[in-house]
Each structure stands twice: as structure tokens, then as C-alpha cells.
Design an enzyme around this catalytic site. Sequence first.
Site, PDB file in Angstrom:
ATOM      1  N   TYR A 178       0.828  -1.210   0.000  1.00 20.34           N
ATOM      2  CA  TYR A 178       0.000   0.000   0.000  1.00 20.34           C
ATOM      3  C   TYR A 178       0.865   1.264   0.000  1.00 20.34           C
ATOM      4  O   TYR A 178       0.619   2.212  -0.763  1.00 20.34           O
ATOM      5  CB  TYR A 178      -0.908  -0.033   1.226  1.00 20.34           C
ATOM      6  N   LYS A 182       1.013   4.108  -2.902  1.00 26.13           N
ATOM      7  CA  LYS A 182       0.652   5.493  -2.605  1.00 26.13           C
ATOM      8  C   LYS A 182       1.806   6.455  -2.874  1.00 26.13           C
ATOM      9  O   LYS A 182       1.590   7.613  -3.249  1.00 26.13           O
ATOM     10  CB  LYS A 182       0.176   5.607  -1.161  1.00 26.13           C
TER      11      LYS A 182
END
Length: 310
Positions: A178, A182
Site C-alpha cells: 500500500y 501510494k
Amino acid sequence: MTAPIARRAGLCADRVVAVTGAGRGLGRDHALAFAAEGARVVVNDLGVGPDGDGGSAGPAREVVDEIVAAGGEAVVHGGDIATAEGAASLVTTAVDAFGRLDTLVNNAGFLRDRMLVNLDEDDWDAVMRVHLRGHFLPLKHAAAHWRAETKAGRAPVARVINTSSGAGLLGSVGQGNYAAAKAGIVALTLVAAAELGRYGVCVNALAPAARTRMTERTFAETMAAPGAGEFDAMAPANVSPLVVWLGSAASEGVTGRVFEAEAGRITVMEGWRPGPTDDRGARRSPAEAGETVRRLLADAEEPGRVYGAS
């Protein structure tokens, strides 16, 4: 489903806005906030679970129904924006329903958290797909639309708001996939801002902190709801006003920026910049390089702490 109404006043009056992952959480509040400011909204959502499994048209339909009941205009888009076909149809849905696309909010995502030694390739690829490819493809097809509009002599006043995260800016233990996705979204934002300005497009990124299905599970204590009558600092609706402003014509000239938004706080993030440096004009030995690094670090600011680090 649309309900033609008289055009309403508002910061985004008559603008056409597409929001991905708008069935729940941040995306839902973004869609409702845009509609409240007069925008016509394309509500994209697959209705999947927090880990990306399952699927239902229900969440997107409920948001559209809520917008229409309040006197606004909205349509459902149920395509997978991490595919070329789904991303392209997001743009065509906006054009077919409302005549154009003015603002794209890339928000869709889910989590598959694991420590690195337990993180398998499928969980890595799935998170990269929905977050990073799911930003790239809608952005690519929206940009192609705005370039075509420019070449046809119709100058767009276009906006893109991408969704990064504190995990992408600082890292987050147990979220290597993640956090990497991002961080990639921030870099994509900077490139898109530089490339698309000639077509009248402003591109910015947001790192929000709010209570969603993803954060409730990962940061349960921080995201807990307050007591009765207290300000709900982690309510997703606190983030949406900044998104709406960035998605409006009023944000002209603001591009290539990253913002944090949490509760009542808005922060302009200042990313990698040159810090202490030493140039001796000649090659160093490894030992000399180490001595230089130690000296420079003594004058450098401490890096931000990785979320979850002990």
C-alpha cells in the site's frame, strides 16, 4: 439514473465530476459534497469488500439515489477502473450523461496488509493494481479527452485530485504494498501536472486521514468515533471541502502539489528537497564517503517516523 433539474448555484455549478470508489467512505462524501456545490457526478464503485473481494452495485446506487433525492444529478458507473475498458468507459459515461468531464477524483482502493516477509505476490499485485493502475488508467483516458477538447478549440478548465496517503509519504509498517503504491501516486501526480498543464489541467494529490473501512481496521484506536456532541475529527466529510475546492475552477494555478487533510487541518506537504551536501570535486574512498555521510546527517533534519514503527 438521472433526474434533470434546474442548474444550481455553488462552487462547482454545472461542472461534471467523476469520483472513483465513491460508494463508501471518503469517495462517498466527496461525491455528496460535489453535488451539494452544484456538480453533476459520476459515481464509480464496484462495491467490493475492504480487501477487494466480492462486489455489488448497491453502494454506488445508494449514493446516486441520495444525490438525486437532494435535487442533484448523478449516474452510476460500475466499471473496473483498473482496466483500460473500465477507465475509458468512466470518461464516456460522463460525456454521454452530461456532455463532458471537468474533474476526476481518483479515490478507489483497498488493503491487503502483511509484513514484508509474509506478503505474497498476489497481495502485492492486487494492491498495486487498484491503487496505482487504478489512478493511471482513468487519468490517461481523462487526459486524452481533455487533449482532444483542446485541439478542437474548447479549452478545458480541468482538475484531477489523486489520493495518496501518509503511508506513501512516510511509510507504514505492515503496509509495504500500500505504501509503495501510494508513493507512486505522488510521483504520477507530479509528472501529470507537468505534462497536462498545456491542456488546462491542474493535477494535485491528497493524503487524507479519516475513518473508513480501511483505517478503522488498521488504526482502530486513532479512528474511534468521539462521544456525543464532540467534534468528529476523523469523519471523512472533513476532507471533502478541500477536494471540492481543488476540483473547482477556483483552484486555477494550483497544480503539482500534495496536501494532507485531517479534521480541521490542511497542510501543504513539502517533499524531497536537497538538504546538507558536500562536494569535494573528487572521488572518495568508501571510508571517506562514510565520514561525509555522518557529518551531513548531523546537520540534517530527522526523517518523519514510519507509521507503526516501534
